[in-house]
Each structure stands twice: as C-alpha cells, then as structure tokens.
Design a protein around this motif. Structure first.
Motif, short mmCIF file in Angstrom:
data_model
loop_
_atom_site.label_atom_id
_atom_site.label_comp_id
_atom_site.label_asym_id
_atom_site.label_seq_id
_atom_site.Cartn_x
_atom_site.Cartn_y
_atom_site.Cartn_z
N ARG A 57 1.13 7.24 4.66
CA ARG A 57 0.11 7.94 5.46
C ARG A 57 0.52 9.38 5.70
O ARG A 57 1.69 9.67 5.93
CB ARG A 57 -0.05 7.24 6.81
N LEU A 58 -0.48 10.24 5.68
CA LEU A 58 -0.24 11.64 5.95
C LEU A 58 -0.07 11.82 7.45
O LEU A 58 -0.88 11.35 8.25
CB LEU A 58 -1.45 12.43 5.44
N LEU A 85 5.45 18.16 -0.42
CA LEU A 85 5.24 16.82 0.10
C LEU A 85 6.61 16.32 0.55
O LEU A 85 7.53 16.18 -0.25
CB LEU A 85 4.67 15.88 -0.97
N LEU A 86 6.72 16.07 1.85
CA LEU A 86 8.03 15.74 2.42
C LEU A 86 7.93 14.40 3.12
O LEU A 86 6.96 14.13 3.83
CB LEU A 86 8.42 16.84 3.41
N GLY A 87 8.95 13.59 2.93
CA GLY A 87 8.95 12.30 3.61
C GLY A 87 10.15 11.49 3.19
O GLY A 87 10.81 11.81 2.19
N ALA A 132 3.39 18.96 3.84
CA ALA A 132 2.68 17.73 4.19
C ALA A 132 3.72 16.65 4.46
O ALA A 132 4.53 16.33 3.59
CB ALA A 132 1.75 17.30 3.06
N ILE A 133 3.69 16.12 5.69
CA ILE A 133 4.67 15.09 6.05
C ILE A 133 4.04 13.72 5.83
O ILE A 133 2.92 13.47 6.26
CB ILE A 133 5.06 15.21 7.54
N ARG A 145 0.86 -1.17 0.00
CA ARG A 145 0.00 0.00 0.00
C ARG A 145 0.90 1.23 0.00
O ARG A 145 1.41 1.64 1.04
CB ARG A 145 -0.87 -0.03 1.25
N ALA A 146 1.11 1.80 -1.18
CA ALA A 146 2.04 2.92 -1.30
C ALA A 146 1.41 4.21 -0.80
O ALA A 146 2.09 5.08 -0.25
CB ALA A 146 2.48 3.09 -2.75
N VAL A 147 0.10 4.35 -1.00
CA VAL A 147 -0.62 5.52 -0.49
C VAL A 147 -1.82 5.00 0.28
O VAL A 147 -2.57 4.17 -0.21
CB VAL A 147 -1.08 6.43 -1.65
N ASP A 148 -1.96 5.48 1.51
CA ASP A 148 -2.92 4.88 2.43
C ASP A 148 -3.91 5.96 2.91
O ASP A 148 -3.60 6.73 3.82
CB ASP A 148 -2.14 4.27 3.59
#
Lengths: 289, 266, 365
Positions: C221-222, C44-46, C215-216, C27-30
């Motif tokens: 997950r955000l 978008l930071l992570g 956005a972290i 799940r790459a984006v949750d």
C-alpha cells in the motif's frame, strides 16, 4: 492475449503454452520411441497367444529360466559390491587430491567413459584367453602349471562388467565426498574421534547418498547388461539379457521374450521408484548437492 | 606418510591399474604382425589399419555410424536445449514429469529398449533406416545432454533476458542473441557427448541391424564374437585418437564457457 | 559529443491507476495510484516485501498486473510486452551481456531498433561519453569494476533516449563511496537528459538525496508521496514517521486542546501539528530527537525525565532519557550544548510547539 505475448503471458516467466511448445518435441519423442514401443512389447507378453499369464508363469516356474533370473541377480549384486569396494577408496583419493594429482585421478576414472565398451570387452577377451597375459603371469609365478580356462566363465563376466561399470560408481561417491571441507577431519579429531571413528561417523554418512545412488545405477545397469555376457560369458550360463536375445533371435518366441523384458523393466522401474528420493540423476554425474 | 595412507595409496593405484591396463594394453596390438591378438605384440605393421580402411564393409559401417552419430548429436542438442530451457525457466508440474521421464532411458536396460524398438520399427517400417537409429540413440543420449545444458542454463542470470527485453528484444531474440551464445559451449559439449554415445552404442545396433545397415559397433561385435582379428585394436587406436580430440575440444569449450560465466552475487 | 539532450523536458508522464497484483493469495500491490509528472525523479521506498519492485516490474512489463492500469504519456500499456514499451531500465546486478563487448552492450538496444551499424557505433560512443566511459568500448564487461559496469548499464539504458528510465536498486551492489559518486552521476544525467526516472530503493538516505518526490510503500500500500523535506517534517502517518529518520513516539492523552504526557508534562497542540484531525482520546506525540532540548528540572513548561545514558559522537551527542512511566526519549544535541550530565540525573525536556506532531494512537496498530 496477442500472439506476440505468447511467450510472456505472466511477465518474466514463460507462459504455459510456451513451455508446452518447447517441451513438445521431447514428450513426442519419449512417447513415440520409448513409452509406446516398450508398453506395446510388454502387452504382447500378456496377450499372446491369448490373454494369459502363462508367459510369466514360465519365467518363474521353469527351473532353467528361474536359474537365469537368480544368476542375473547374483552377478549384478556381485558386480555392484565389487565396484563399490574398488571405487570408494578411489573416490576418497579424488576428493582429497589437489592439483595435478587430482587431474590425473579424474582422467584415469573418466578414460573408460570415452573408450568403447566393445574395445574394453575385447581387451578382456585377450587378457583372459588361454595364452593371454593373465595365464602367462599365473604360470610364470608358478601358481598353475597349465593355462586355466578363464574366458567364457562367470568370473570373466563379473570382472569385465565391473571394469565397464566402475566409473558410474566412482563419480556419484566423489560428488558426495568432495563437498566435505578438509576441516571436517580436523574437527572430528578435536572432538576426540580417531581416524577410523572419524571415517565411520563423518565421511561415510556424507558419502552415503553417493554410495546408494552409484550402487543402484551400477546394479540396474548390470541387470540388463548384454554385451559383456554375450561375448565373454558361457552360453550355458546365460543372464537375462542374453536369454532375451536368444528367445527373440534364435527361438523367435516373441511373447516369452516380451515377458522377460516385462519382468526386467518392471523390476528396474520398481527399484527406481523405491529409491527415487536418493536416486537423482544430477548426482549420478558427480554434480553437487 | 604413515602406514595407513601408504596402504590406501597402494590400493588406489592398484585399482587405477585395473582400470587402465585393459584399455592401454590393447592399443599396441594394432601393430602386431600376428593374425591373432597377442601380447606383447610381435613385429610392426600397419596392415590392420589398411584392412580397416580398404574393406568396404568396415568403411560403410563407419560412415553409417558417423552419419547416425552426427544426426543424433544435432537432434539431441535441439530437443534437449528446448526442453531444458523450459525446465529452467519454470516449467512447474510439467517439469516434474519431464525429469521423471528423463530417468527412464537411463534405468530401463538398453536390451529392453532394443527389443521393443526392433518390434516397433518392423511394424512402422522404420527398421534399417537411419531415422530409426537416430530416434533410438537420441532417446538414450538425451539425459546426458540435458544435464550438460541445464548446468549451464541455471548459471545464466535470467535478468539478462529481462535486460535484453527492456532494450527492445523479443523473448526469442533475447534467447538467440544473449542466452544461447552464453550456453553454446555447453550445448556443443552436450552434443559431442551424444555423438560419442551414439557412435559407441552396441546393444540397440545389435538388435536393429539387418544385413545391409550395420553400424561400426555391430561390425566390431561380429568380429570379436567370431575371430577377434587385430582390426579391433586398430579401431581402438582410431577411436582413442577420436575420443582424445573430442575431449580436448570439449575441455576448451568448457574453458570458454567458464570465462563467460556470469556470477550473480546475491 | 554526448547524447544530445533536448533543452525542453523529454520525459514522459506516468499514471498508475488502482494497480493490483496478486501472487496466488498474496496481495503484493494493493490499489496503488500514483501520478508521475514528465521529467520527475521519483523514488519508491519501502521495506522488502512492500511491493516497490513489483510496481517497477509492472511499469517495465515484466509483471502483468492483476488489476488497474498503467498509462505512459496517456497511452495504456498495462499489458504491453516489455520490448514494446521503449523504457530504459537498469537492474540490480548490472546484467551486462557477458559475451558482448562494452560497445556491443550499449549498442544492443539500437540494434533491436534496426539502426545502421555506423550510426549504432556513433550513438553508443556518445552514450559512453555521457557516463564518462569514453574509450572503454572494446573492453569486455568482466574487465570493468563494479562502478564502471553500472555506468555501462546506465549507458545501455539511455542510449536510445527513452523517455522513462526505471532503476531497480541499481546501487545496492556498490560499496559506499562508489554509491555516493553514482548517486550524483545519476542526478546529473537526470537533469541533463530530462527523462522521467522511477528509482526503487530500500535506502532512505539515497531516496531523500536523489528524488524529487518519494513514494513510501508498506505491504503493497502507498503510504505517502512527498518531497523529501515534507516527508521528514510532516510524515502523514505513524508508519512514515517511524520509517524515515529517528522519531520519539510519546504516548499522550489528547483532550482536543492539550496533550498530557505520563508524568505530568503537558503540551498545547495547534491545528498545524495535526496532519489529519485527531479526535480526543489516546494519541501519540511524535518529536524528532534534534528538536528537543534539555532544561533544568522543574523549569516552567518542561517535562520531567531522568537521564539513562549519554553517548558522545563527535559533533553531536545523544542523550537517552526516561520519562515517568518508562517511555524512552532520545535527544540529539550539538556536543557543545551539552553540559555535564550524569546517569540518573533529573532533567526537564522542552520542545517548541511547532516541533511536535500529533497522531491518533489507533493508527499505531
């Protein structure tokens, strides 16, 4: 999904449908003009005159044909070994050469690729004929007093085939060898390996995939070679390709010719599958990895 | 230079002589005045070139071969580029089957394919037709074209097409305006490869040819088998000139390709 | 004449609603939901694999989400192909078309939109002027430096005046000086053109300096969406607290009124120091190193510690100390405020009450 989205069903990759569409002409061609003709020819060997294995029995049990098979195998092995012996040092020299020498060597090796097989075969016919250059030379240095019969012999076939197939051996070996950085030799020397030892322990293992790939390619091509044995060989000493041609064009024994094609094709396929791990096409062309 | 390298060098040059001498020795014989092939050639004449150019059968065969080779080059380039594009852009299992099938025409002896096609073409009415030859030659030339094209395609950053699509281009437009121009030199050199393979193809031509549809290699085969006249060296000279010009053309194209190549530094 | 920026905001608003993306079982984006206002600059930071690029690629149309919706100015374009989205995009490796001149590269989006040749030329020149590359049109991309190539890529992305500009780590291939210069350049373009910018990066200082909001993301997950200052001063959870900047994480026992540190230190914690209410029990006290100061050992209200190392770094000095129980604490002080400290010396640590944040320890796992 909209029609416009056909090519991007899953984002950046092509969709399954798009890939099928792009590959369809290839698959159609291979099915229509390669697999189907070959399989239907081979099926004749099993079905005519009646469902039978007689055609294959003849191939292996008739001593005349068995001898053709053995001779074909022998010549193919001989050509492979000879090509290997001639090619390896050349490939090594190519891998070590830099600058103009590298270009010169590559040009020499690639030149045969770009000259006609028939022309080269004709050249060998001229060289080997009764009053040809080789006989003249042999007489001049006194090795023989009268011209030898060189043309229409197995020797002529082996030499000319080696000449034609050698580039297919040089390129894969060169492809494997050129990945060796020059430091390897020095590293081996530091580790205490003499030049022969370094060759044996370092160079040879690295060259091995190329050696195996090239050998298989030359061996398989030699097995089914037609032009050279047909023009330079003796009719009494046929190879399988010339035998197929004779059965098909002169004797008109289709089922038997089909059986010979079947034996040849199945053997070649089996060898390819057995070596599929090391036998990679991009390597054959001297590519990396 | 020590004795070992000297020995190795001597061996290498002996092998090179073995490769080159037969190819080079036949060329001067094209100008010999004798009826048969001999070395060294005697006198000087252009008679054998005249013989070639003024003989209707040689000319017909040459034009027939040129037509087949040109069509083979085009069909191979189109079919090969389409399939290779799909392969490089992630064909999955279909790509594996593709690569396995591509090995087929390389390892299956041409004699086997020739006999099979002879039978098949007789049944399907393709024997003696240009299209029959083109089908056969496309099959045997495809692996080489695919190799040439895939080398170029795999060095093109797929993000270029993404960029084009983000600029408003459809996938096809992105391919046509971005990817294709970049790989075009390789596509053309792959097509030239196919041209040469077809033009010089002796085995399939030997079996497929009837009386009227002889290709140049088939005519050469008959000549060598029967009386080996100096027309063969004359053709060799012409073919060498053709090959060298094609090779030079391909080299120039590769240089253009290298200049345009994209380096992706990841 | 540069690209004529309309004075009012030209940006589009973006709504990401419950976005999901699976790659096989991964799940790459949750379940990511994010509202981006028109004209906003959002980063978008992570860490790598956090899903930030997948979100961007979904916005661009190169990835098809498994679930959720993407609305641009209210229009659902979740499954719209990229070329129909009218979005500008700058890629990581410039991705200039190598066989086209700089001018043709910049004019490419205009050509796709069927704009006449003369007009294409005029607008492409204006865009090049905007990125300060006027006069470079006839060059080939290869003849430009990395920074110039990225400017061309920028010009190509803005030439048709998209209302959204997506940037996928656009500066990661540049060296440090060029990167800072380009950061300012992009900020300037953003305020001049007023478009909405979504900017993916793994460089937190880049995100903090450039974006209106950051956005972290972590494992798809955000985690938090906040302006830089809030992100730094009031990180909403332990991941963000440790991901952004340097943070001391002190294990503490929380009884509802005070937090007790190992070794006897005690701190009263008010409601302001909790982002979310924390129940009594094991907790973590998070304090920035620059908010701690050093006092005499046993001075009132201080926590006992021992100096482990003193690292002088010009303007600032880093003191690494150890609290009883082995917790390491970092203290950053102006160099002139550090007296002579030696290894093994006993000290007291003090902290203003508003400098500490309390998190439940369960979050840490």
């Amino acid at each position: 999904m909209s029609a416009a989205g056909f090519f991007e069903a899953d984002g950046r990759r092509l969709s399954r449908g798009g890939i099928m569409l792009l590959m369809a002409p290839f698959f159609a061609l291979i099915l229509f003009a390669f697999l189907y003709p070959l399989l239907s020819l081979i099926s004749i060997s099993f079905l005519e005159p009646a469902p039978t294995l007689d055609n294959y029995q003849r191939v292996f049990e008739n001593p005349v044909y068995a001898r053709v098979l053995m001779r074909t195998l022998r010549i193919a092995v001989l050509v492979t070994l000879l090509s290997l012996a001639l090619s390896f040092p050349v490939a090594l020299a190519m891998a070590h050469a830099r600058g103009p020498k590298a270009v010169f060597l590559a040009a020499c090796v690639l030149l045969p690729f770009w000259s006609s097989v028939l022309v080269r075969t004709a050249a060998w016919a001229v060289l080997l004929q009764r009053n040809g250059l080789i006989n003249q030379g042999l007489q001049a240095i006194g090795l023989t007093s009268e011209p030898l019969r060189l043309l229409y012999t197995q020797g002529a076939v082996v030499i000319a085939m080696t000449h034609v197939l050698m580039p297919f051996m040089v390129l894969p070996i060169y492809g494997a060898l050129r990945n060796i950085p020059p430091d390897y030799g020095r590293a081996a020397a530091i580790c205490g390996a003499g030049p022969l030892r370094a060759f044996w322990e370092v160079t040879l293992p690295i060259a091995m995939p190329g050696v195996i790939g090239g050998s298989i390619l030359v061996f398989l091509t030699a097995l089914g070679f037609f032009i050279t044995p047909a023009l330079l060989g003796s009719p009494q000493e046929m190879m399988i390709a010339t035998l197929i041609s004779q059965q098909m064009r002169e004797i008109l024994d289709w089922p038997f010719a089909a059986a010979l094609v079947g034996v040849l094709t199945l053997f070649v396929t089996a060898v390819t599958l057995a070596f599929s791990r090391v036998f990679r096409f991009d390597r054959m062309m001297g590519g990396h990895t | 230079m020590n004795a070992r390298t000297l020995l190795l060098n001597a061996y290498v040059y002996a092998v090179l002589a073995f490769i080159l001498v037969p190819i080079l020795i036949i060329l001067p014989m094209a100008f010999s005045e004798t009826q048969y092939l001999t070395f060294p050639p005697q006198g000087f004449t252009l008679r054998w070139f005249e013989e070639f150019f003024n003989n209707r059968r040689w000319m017909d065969a040459t034009w027939f071969s040129l037509r087949i080779a040109a069509l083979t080059a085009v069909s191979t380039a189109i079919i090969g580029t389409m399939a290779t594009y799909a392969l490089v852009r992630g064909a999955g299992s279909l790509g594996t089957i593709f690569q396995a099938l591509l090995i087929g025409p390389i390892v299956v002896p041409h004699i086997a394919l020739a006999v099979a096609l002879y039978l098949f073409f007789q049944q399907s009415g393709l024997s003696g037709t240009t299209i029959g030859y083109v089908l056969a030659h496309t099959i045997i030339a495809l692996p080489f074209t695919v190799f040439t094209v895939s080398a170029a395609l795999s060095s093109v950053d797929p993000a270029l097409e993404d960029a084009a699509m983000s600029c408003g281009a459809t996938r096809f437009t992105a391919f046509r305006l971005i990817t294709l121009p970049i790989i075009l030199p390789n596509v053309i050199s792959g097509a030239l490869f196919a041209f040469i393979i077809s033009f010089d193809e002796p085995v399939i031509a030997f079996f497929l040819a009837g009386i009227r549809d002889k290709t140049l290699p088939r005519m050469m085969f008959d000549d060598i088998e029967q009386n080996l006249t100096p027309v063969i060296p004359a053709i060799a000279v012409l073919l060498t000139v053709l090959s060298i010009s094609v090779l030079l053309g391909a080299a120039i194209l590769r240089r253009i390709a290298a200049r345009n190549a994209v380096t992706v530094d990841t | 004449m540069a690209v004529e920026a309309a004075p009012q905001s030209r940006g589009a608003s973006i709504e990401i609603e419950h976005l999901d993306k699976y790659f096989g079982a991964v799940r790459a984006v949750d379940d990511v939901s994010l509202s981006i206002a028109a004209g906003e600059f959002i980063a978008l930071l992570g860490p790598s694999g956090s899903g930030k690029s997948t979100i961007l690629m979904s916005l661009a149309g190169f990835e098809r989400p498994t679930g959720g919706r993407i609305l641009i100015d209210g229009q659902d374009c979740t499954y719209l192909p990229p070329y129909k989205r009218n979005i500008g995009m700058v890629f990581q490796h410039y991705t200039l078309f190598p066989h086209l001149s700089v001018m043709d590269n910049v004019a490419f989006p205009l050509k796709m939109r069927g704009i006449s040749k003369a007009e294409r030329r005029r607008q492409a020149e204006a865009a090049l002027e905007t990125v300060r590359l006027a006069g470079y049109g006839q060059r080939m991309p290869k003849q430009l430096s990395g920074g110039q190539q990225q400017r061309v890529a920028l010009a190509r992305a803005i030439v048709y005046r998209p209302r959204v500009l997506l940037m996928d780590e656009p500066l990661s291939a540049l060296d440090k000086n060029l990167r800072e210069e380009m950061q300012l350049e992009i900020k300037r373009l953003h305020s001049e053109l007023g478009l909405t910018v979504v900017f993916v990066t793994h460089d937190q200082s880049e995100a903090l300096t450039m974006a209106d909001r950051i956005a972290i993301l972590k494992s798809g997950r955000l985690q938090q969406v906040s302006p830089a200052r809030e992100l730094y001063e009031r990180p909403s959870n332990l991941f963000t607290a440790s991901f952004i900047g340097e943070m001391n994480m002190l294990p503490a026992e929380w009884d509802g009124r005070t937090a007790s540190l190992p070794g006897g230190g005690v701190m009263e914690v008010g409601a302001k120091s909790m982002i979310d209410p924390v129940g009594p029990g094991k907790s973590v006290l998070a304090i920035r190193p620059e908010r701690l100061s050093i006092a005499a050992p046993d001075s009132a209200g201080s926590w006992p510690a021992t100096v482990c190392d003193v690292i002088y770094a010009g303007a600032g000095t880093l003191v690494i100390a150890e609290m009883p129980g082995g917790t390491e604490v970092r203290v950053r002080l102006p160099s002139n405020a550090v007296g002579s400290l030696s290894r093994g010396e006993a000290i007291g640590l003090t902290c203003p009450p508003d400098a500490a944040l309390l998190y439940s320890a369960e979050q840490a796992t």
